[in-house]
Design a protein around this motif. Structure first.
Motif, PDB file in Angstrom:
ATOM      1  N   ALA A  35     -66.786  24.133  61.444  1.00 43.64           N
ATOM      2  CA  ALA A  35     -65.730  23.205  61.847  1.00 43.64           C
ATOM      3  C   ALA A  35     -66.279  21.785  61.980  1.00 43.64           C
ATOM      4  O   ALA A  35     -65.663  20.810  61.527  1.00 43.64           O
ATOM      5  CB  ALA A  35     -65.104  23.662  63.159  1.00 43.64           C
TER       6      ALA A  35
ATOM      7  N   LEU B 218     -57.583  22.077  63.361  1.00 40.91           N
ATOM      8  CA  LEU B 218     -57.878  23.189  62.467  1.00 40.91           C
ATOM      9  C   LEU B 218     -57.242  24.483  62.974  1.00 40.91           C
ATOM     10  O   LEU B 218     -57.143  24.715  64.185  1.00 40.91           O
ATOM     11  CB  LEU B 218     -59.385  23.407  62.337  1.00 40.91           C
ATOM     12  CG  LEU B 218     -60.204  22.249  61.773  1.00 40.91           C
ATOM     13  CD1 LEU B 218     -61.309  21.865  62.742  1.00 40.91           C
ATOM     14  CD2 LEU B 218     -60.799  22.601  60.427  1.00 40.91           C
TER      15      LEU B 218
ATOM     16  N   VAL C 197     -57.702  23.145  57.643  1.00 40.37           N
ATOM     17  CA  VAL C 197     -57.344  21.868  58.263  1.00 40.37           C
ATOM     18  C   VAL C 197     -55.828  21.802  58.409  1.00 40.37           C
ATOM     19  O   VAL C 197     -55.085  22.026  57.442  1.00 40.37           O
ATOM     20  CB  VAL C 197     -57.848  20.684  57.425  1.00 40.37           C
ATOM     21  CG1 VAL C 197     -57.410  19.362  58.070  1.00 40.37           C
ATOM     22  CG2 VAL C 197     -59.368  20.727  57.282  1.00 40.37           C
TER      23      VAL C 197
END
Length: 385
Positions: free
Chosen positions: A239, A260, A270
């Motif tokens: 991430a 996210l 995303v």
């Protein structure tokens, strides 16, 4: 390129709670602050050196703001490109207008993410009722519909297919939720949780990526958030990598929040981007060495960026205007004393003068030995209100 040192003046497009909290951090560092906002009673007005009352598309107002500043930043995406350009004629604007133009249009934003190879869910751009109908069915009949521009905290959004087969009435309702204008239809994904990652990047190219925050929404409005997110180290690293790469690809100058989805299959997708401080990082004031608000000042002034390590787990819970209104619509006073009796809890109010249903009036924050304890404390404090 040289840093803008304390004593310089920072301009902010927007005087809402984010502008207020940037200003408070900047004043603590010795900067002067000017804001532009359509509301003469905006929350930032009470903590800044000057406030220009002007709309987001008022180029003359934007130029007047920038004339008195050494750098201009933003706390809201609705700024017109022409206003950004008018300000940029007098001083640096960070983040810049070209980046904002992509992010403030959901169609452009998703197309940009897909073009650059970032992981996103399946979607369709729609510009008519027929295209909306076709997109919903093409994406399996279970989808979220979002207007291309504006809309946040659930506004300008609708969902279909969550209670059975999609009817024509639901399709029309989705089109109306888009404002009968351009929008995106997103295929619903099987979610394990929602997270966000804040990344800061300075004009000199220094990058700092915060630990991920775990976010919980109610009625499409953030209810609570906690840092650090209780996710695996591998997922955390991925991430943060995605967020950093998006910032570098944009050549970001300032802050960027990357929202996210974590799917039940362990995939990261995303959702949306926000080129400013973010509600899910309010707890960074207590969780991290450097808050997102101080980091915003450092980034736009091209100072060395601050450490983003977690000092202690911390959570926030949003306080909506509903808390100030009884069921019979008469005003009420929340029991802040009861909330503050919970260990580790602090109160943060934004000085908004008129509470309304769904309006963010403030937040509670809490620390704990673990992320779970921080969430338990802040929710217990909220319940006590």
């Amino acid at each position: 390129m040289s840093a803008l040192l304390p004593g310089a003046t920072i301009g902010i497009f927007g005087g809402g709670q984010l502008g207020r909290m940037i200003a408070m951090a900047a004043r603590g560092m010795g900067y002067r602050i000017l804001v532009l906002d359509p509301d003469p009673g905006c929350p930032a007005r009470f903590v800044v050196d000057g406030c220009i009352e002007a709309s987001w598309d008022d180029s003359r107002g934007a130029a007047n703001l920038a004339r008195g500043c050494d750098v201009v930043t933003l706390e809201i995406e609705q700024i017109a490109y022409a206003s950004m350009e008018a300000a940029a004629a007098y001083c640096p604007v960070r983040p810049g207008g070209a980046m904002l133009a992509i992010i403030q249009n959901r169609i452009e934003q998703k197309d940009w993410l897909r073009k650059h190879g970032f992981p996103i869910g399946d979607y369709r751009a729609v510009r008519s009722l027929d295209e909306t109908r076709d997109a919903i069915h093409a994406l399996g009949g279970k989808a979220f519909c979002k207007s291309a521009q504006g809309g946040y905290d659930g506004r300008g959004q609708g969902k279909v297919g969550f209670s059975g087969p999609v009817s024509e009435d639901q399709v029309r309702g989705a089109w109306q939720a888009l404002g009968e204008g351009p929008g995106v239809v997103e295929k619903a994904v099987e979610l394990e949780r929602e997270i966000s990652v804040m990344v800061a990047r300075s004009p000199r190219g220094e990058v700092k990526v915060y630990p991920a925050a775990w976010n919980h929404h109610e009625n499409q409005i953030l209810d609570w958030s906690v840092i650090p997110a209780p996710i695996s180290p591998g997922l955390e690293a991925r991430a943060r990598q995605i967020a950093g790469e998006i910032a570098d690809t944009f050549a970001l100058e300032g802050l960027l929040a990357v929202e996210l989805f974590v799917t039940t299959g362990g995939e990261l997708l995303v959702n949306e981007l926000a080129p400013r401080p973010h509600n899910s990082y309010h707890e960074s004031e207590r969780a991290c060495v450097t808050s997102q608000f101080e980091q915003a000042v450092r980034a736009v002034c091209d100072l060395p960026l601050g450490d983003v390590d977690v000092v202690q787990p911390a959570a926030i819970a949003n306080l909506l205007g509903d808390l100030w209104i009884n069921p019979d619509k008469t005003p009420r006073q929340p029991h802040f004393d009861a909330a503050l009796a919970v260990p580790g809890v602090r109160l943060h109010l934004y000085e908004k003068l008129k509470p309304r249903k769904g309006r963010k009036m403030g937040h509670l924050s809490a620390v704990g030995a673990t992320s779970e304890e921080a969430v338990e404390r802040v929710l217990a404090a909220k319940a006590a209100l």
